[in-house]
Design a protein around this motif. Structure first.
Motif, PDB file in Angstrom:
ATOM      1  N   ILE A 154       0.845  -1.194   0.000  1.00 35.87           N
ATOM      2  CA  ILE A 154       0.000   0.000   0.000  1.00 35.87           C
ATOM      3  C   ILE A 154       0.885   1.251   0.000  1.00 35.87           C
ATOM      4  O   ILE A 154       0.630   2.234  -0.695  1.00 35.87           O
ATOM      5  CB  ILE A 154      -0.920   0.025   1.242  1.00 35.87           C
ATOM      6  CG1 ILE A 154      -1.903  -1.142   1.229  1.00 35.87           C
ATOM      7  CG2 ILE A 154      -1.630   1.367   1.375  1.00 35.87           C
ATOM      8  CD1 ILE A 154      -3.165  -0.908   0.461  1.00 35.87           C
TER       9      ILE A 154
ATOM     10  N   ALA B 105       2.301   1.722  -3.442  1.00 37.44           N
ATOM     11  CA  ALA B 105       1.256   2.211  -4.352  1.00 37.44           C
ATOM     12  C   ALA B 105       0.959   3.675  -4.057  1.00 37.44           C
ATOM     13  O   ALA B 105       0.693   4.467  -4.970  1.00 37.44           O
ATOM     14  CB  ALA B 105       0.002   1.359  -4.208  1.00 37.44           C
ATOM     15  N   GLY B 106       1.039   4.040  -2.775  1.00 40.37           N
ATOM     16  CA  GLY B 106       0.794   5.424  -2.380  1.00 40.37           C
ATOM     17  C   GLY B 106       1.710   6.410  -3.086  1.00 40.37           C
ATOM     18  O   GLY B 106       1.327   7.558  -3.335  1.00 40.37           O
TER      19      GLY B 106
ATOM     20  N   SER C 224      -0.016   7.685  -6.079  1.00 39.58           N
ATOM     21  CA  SER C 224      -1.358   8.240  -5.959  1.00 39.58           C
ATOM     22  C   SER C 224      -1.275   9.755  -6.006  1.00 39.58           C
ATOM     23  O   SER C 224      -0.369  10.351  -5.443  1.00 39.58           O
ATOM     24  CB  SER C 224      -1.990   7.805  -4.638  1.00 39.58           C
ATOM     25  OG  SER C 224      -1.570   8.657  -3.614  1.00 39.58           O
TER      26      SER C 224
ATOM     27  N   VAL D 203      -5.693   4.597  -4.795  1.00 41.70           N
ATOM     28  CA  VAL D 203      -5.116   3.271  -4.592  1.00 41.70           C
ATOM     29  C   VAL D 203      -6.270   2.269  -4.609  1.00 41.70           C
ATOM     30  O   VAL D 203      -7.255   2.423  -3.891  1.00 41.70           O
ATOM     31  CB  VAL D 203      -4.315   3.185  -3.278  1.00 41.70           C
ATOM     32  CG1 VAL D 203      -3.977   1.744  -2.939  1.00 41.70           C
ATOM     33  CG2 VAL D 203      -3.037   4.010  -3.391  1.00 41.70           C
TER      34      VAL D 203
ATOM     35  N   ILE E 115      -2.704  -4.684  -5.662  1.00 43.54           N
ATOM     36  CA  ILE E 115      -2.797  -3.279  -5.295  1.00 43.54           C
ATOM     37  C   ILE E 115      -2.333  -2.496  -6.510  1.00 43.54           C
ATOM     38  O   ILE E 115      -1.235  -2.741  -7.008  1.00 43.54           O
ATOM     39  CB  ILE E 115      -1.861  -2.927  -4.120  1.00 43.54           C
ATOM     40  CG1 ILE E 115      -1.828  -4.021  -3.070  1.00 43.54           C
ATOM     41  CG2 ILE E 115      -2.163  -1.559  -3.542  1.00 43.54           C
ATOM     42  CD1 ILE E 115      -2.985  -4.066  -2.151  1.00 43.54           C
ATOM     43  N   THR E 116      -3.135  -1.572  -6.970  1.00 43.15           N
ATOM     44  CA  THR E 116      -2.724  -0.784  -8.124  1.00 43.15           C
ATOM     45  C   THR E 116      -2.975   0.695  -7.855  1.00 43.15           C
ATOM     46  O   THR E 116      -3.838   1.059  -7.059  1.00 43.15           O
ATOM     47  CB  THR E 116      -3.496  -1.185  -9.406  1.00 43.15           C
ATOM     48  OG1 THR E 116      -4.888  -1.104  -9.122  1.00 43.15           O
ATOM     49  CG2 THR E 116      -3.161  -2.585  -9.843  1.00 43.15           C
ATOM     50  N   ALA E 117      -2.180   1.518  -8.529  1.00 48.55           N
ATOM     51  CA  ALA E 117      -2.414   2.957  -8.455  1.00 48.55           C
ATOM     52  C   ALA E 117      -1.969   3.548  -9.775  1.00 48.55           C
ATOM     53  O   ALA E 117      -1.054   3.031 -10.426  1.00 48.55           O
ATOM     54  CB  ALA E 117      -1.632   3.576  -7.308  1.00 48.55           C
TER      55      ALA E 117
ATOM     56  N   GLU F 162       2.363   4.587 -13.000  1.00 47.54           N
ATOM     57  CA  GLU F 162       1.473   3.625 -12.379  1.00 47.54           C
ATOM     58  C   GLU F 162       2.240   2.463 -11.773  1.00 47.54           C
ATOM     59  O   GLU F 162       3.423   2.265 -12.045  1.00 47.54           O
ATOM     60  CB  GLU F 162       0.463   3.126 -13.405  1.00 47.54           C
ATOM     61  CG  GLU F 162       1.086   2.528 -14.649  1.00 47.54           C
ATOM     62  CD  GLU F 162       0.023   2.164 -15.691  1.00 47.54           C
ATOM     63  OE1 GLU F 162      -0.263   3.009 -16.552  1.00 47.54           O
ATOM     64  OE2 GLU F 162      -0.498   1.032 -15.619  1.00 47.54           O
TER      65      GLU F 162
ATOM     66  N   SER G 289     -11.646   1.245  -3.914  1.00 39.76           N
ATOM     67  CA  SER G 289     -10.660   2.327  -3.977  1.00 39.76           C
ATOM     68  C   SER G 289     -10.629   3.052  -2.641  1.00 39.76           C
ATOM     69  O   SER G 289     -11.672   3.293  -2.035  1.00 39.76           O
ATOM     70  CB  SER G 289     -11.036   3.330  -5.076  1.00 39.76           C
ATOM     71  OG  SER G 289     -10.684   2.813  -6.323  1.00 39.76           O
TER      72      SER G 289
ATOM     73  N   TYR H 211      -5.180   5.824   0.764  1.00 39.79           N
ATOM     74  CA  TYR H 211      -4.222   4.832   1.285  1.00 39.79           C
ATOM     75  C   TYR H 211      -3.715   5.176   2.683  1.00 39.79           C
ATOM     76  O   TYR H 211      -3.315   4.310   3.444  1.00 39.79           O
ATOM     77  CB  TYR H 211      -3.066   4.622   0.303  1.00 39.79           C
ATOM     78  CG  TYR H 211      -2.044   5.712   0.268  1.00 39.79           C
ATOM     79  CD1 TYR H 211      -2.219   6.839  -0.524  1.00 39.79           C
ATOM     80  CD2 TYR H 211      -0.873   5.629   1.020  1.00 39.79           C
ATOM     81  CE1 TYR H 211      -1.280   7.840  -0.567  1.00 39.79           C
ATOM     82  CE2 TYR H 211       0.071   6.639   0.985  1.00 39.79           C
ATOM     83  CZ  TYR H 211      -0.141   7.741   0.194  1.00 39.79           C
ATOM     84  OH  TYR H 211       0.798   8.739   0.165  1.00 39.79           O
TER      85      TYR H 211
END
Lengths: 363, 363
Positions: A264, A267-268, A271, A277, A288-290, A297, A314, A317
């Motif tokens: 996370i 991924a943050g 963002s 996130v 986990i995607t962002a 990305e 969504s 995060y």
């Protein structure tokens, strides 16, 4: 006043009380610590008018007395010497501190100008274990509202039932509830201001055994033999937060806490606003995607165990990181409760004592 | 571009170059790091237009290429993963970073827009041991002027003589000189800006062996096989500071460094302006006193050995603390050179390689 104290004890006492000394106050006396001989011991007191602290240490008293002295200089001085014995003498509101290697005189103020820290005279509400108290306060502190827009949310709600104590907080974006088993005759609930909670948790780390809780008119105190902290309570009724906690889930996933936290966090980095996130839980893997149109990305995956249907959500995060921080199990459970309903975070082992909710984003 | 790098090496390289990445710049390209394949390795470059750094690491190169990528995101990402191998692929100025657990795409910029870090073509001036360089720079950094009012004082003066290198700095309140023995054919002197010194000292901690110094037109570079740092030099002539260093003393005292430092620090708590810590050296004892009409007063004493007459001197206590910090001996020597002359601080063992002066206060 003339007394002799042990440097280590004196330093510890100064450390406990100085944190509530008012900073940048328009009342200069509040930047002082009050020193007063009391029943053969030395009492140190400080207050910022919201919170007052008394701390008592042993002392060899040759002559009783009292004085108020600027907190900063006495604390800096005492913290930096290593002479074991310190002699404190007061004459005309000047505090002389003498030890083997040092002679100092600190200009103080008349103790009579120092505000009185109120005593709560009611019967004690309860004696609760200080470790459980600290742990509970720290579990719920993160979701206390920082704004005073709704004053009742700017504190921790504490409720004594007959067989447990419940701590709760919400800033309306997330909600935390923590409880522990505790038999107590009295039923009571109240709201402790955020600053009081922070000070209490800090000091609780230095204490052992139980602290006694006393409730007064809009005031509360926590005390043991050496220590007492008095604070105002937050006025107002706490919202009925229990009804926000879902009693069923649509799907849930069991996942390693540290892995989830790390992913996370990564991924943050990608963002841009607070909601981009995305957590997608499939049968044996959580992705986990962002994606951020300015930065790029990221896609990461963690092995996890799903119950019921796959889901995706969504999130801000920061909120999920805050929740993971207070979970104390190796694995955690995420409960999906449907579109437009909160995401629920729990410790893995079916424990009911801790729950953290992230409210759905309003689009 | 398509290459594979080791995560640890890549992280270290990012750490070295990212510190000179320009912050809050009006030229957005300067907040990037340039990645470029070069002779079978990967070169990372960053510059804030005053200082430029190149750092080269080994890489498995499948396809050559280059790209400029925002420093912050790639450094945060790489610093927080632990996958051993990282594959970097560039297509249309997008850098894809793939590893066992992560897939990311970071939006970059055309490498052609990244400023060129100049090469200094002159013959090397010297190859100097990086540890001695770092130690010398850190010894004199504290007394470099922070203001740019006299630009030549806002840097460190470095002078290569035939048999030594001398480093000096002064902000006109105090002066430091540090030197080490070094045989070198060329005689040269120049002024390195304060920021360059700080960056160089930081990076020097990561290097071993020698660094090669090259002097160009108002530019200097420090390099080894993997690393190169290029900086502007400060324009102007450094004042003839040597004539300020007294060549004789009136009295001197030998005293324990840590004791003196601690006592000066405590006395500093009672100082209100910059001059009210007083040092009185008597035959076998040095007293430190301070008096402040708002706070109080302090008197402390340390055993010490005096040569010649007793003396007393009032000082800005910050200046003497700064000087004590760079002394590397258990005892230090304070030389009193007379009323209106500097106080001289030296290591105890008759070493001539380090001297620190505090200028007399103008009343």
């Amino acid at each position: 006043m003339k007394i002799v104290v042990n440097q280590k004890n004196f330093k510890k006492a100064l450390g406990v009380v100085e944190k509530v000394v008012a900073k940048n106050t328009t009342l200069p006396i509040l930047s002082n610590i009050l020193f007063k001989t009391e029943n053969g011991r030395l009492r140190l007191s400080a207050t910022n008018l919201e919170i007052g602290i008394n701390y008592i240490i042993g002392a060899k008293i040759e002559e009783v007395g009292q004085v108020a002295v600027p907190a900063r200089i006495i604390s800096d001085f005492t913290g930096n010497i290593s002479d074991e014995k310190i002699t404190l003498t007061v004459k005309n509101n000047v505090l002389s501190i003498n030890s083997e290697h040092y002679k100092t005189q600190i200009l103080g103020f008349d103790a009579k100008d120092f505000p009185i820290i109120p005593k709560i005279k009611s019967k004690p509400l309860a004696a609760i274990p200080v470790k459980a108290l600290k742990n509970s306060l720290m579990s719920v502190i993160e979701s206390v509202a920082l704004s005073e827009a709704r004053p009742e949310l700017a504190g921790i709600f504490v409720s004594f039932d007959n067989d447990r104590v419940v701590f709760a907080s919400t800033d309306s974006f997330r909600l935390t509830e923590k409880q522990f088993d505790f038999k107590n005759a009295a039923k009571q609930s109240f709201i402790i201001p955020r600053n009081t909670v922070l000070e209490l948790a800090r000091i609780a780390g230095e204490l052992d055994g139980d602290v006694i809780v006393n409730l007064g008119d809009n005031q509360i105190s926590f005390s043991n033999d050496d220590f007492e902290m008095v604070s105002r309570l937050v006025d107002g009724a706490y919202p009925d937060y229990r009804k926000v906690i879902p009693d069923r889930f649509v799907s849930k996933v069991l996942i390693n806490k540290n892995e989830l936290e790390k992913n996370i966090r990564l991924a943050g980095l990608f963002s841009s606003n607070i909601s981009d996130v995305k957590i997608q839980c499939a049968e044996s893997k959580t992705s986990i995607t962002a994606k951020n149109s300015d930065k790029g990305e990221i896609e990461t995956g963690i092995v996890s165990t799903l119950k019921n249907q796959p889901f995706e959500i969504s999130l801000n995060y920061h909120y999920i990181l805050d929740g993971l921080k207070i979970m104390d199990t190796e694995e955690v459970v995420l409960e999906y409760t449907g579109q437009g309903s909160p995401l629920v975070l729990r410790p893995s082992n079916n424990r009911k004592d801790l729950v953290y909710l992230i409210m759905p984003l309003r689009k």
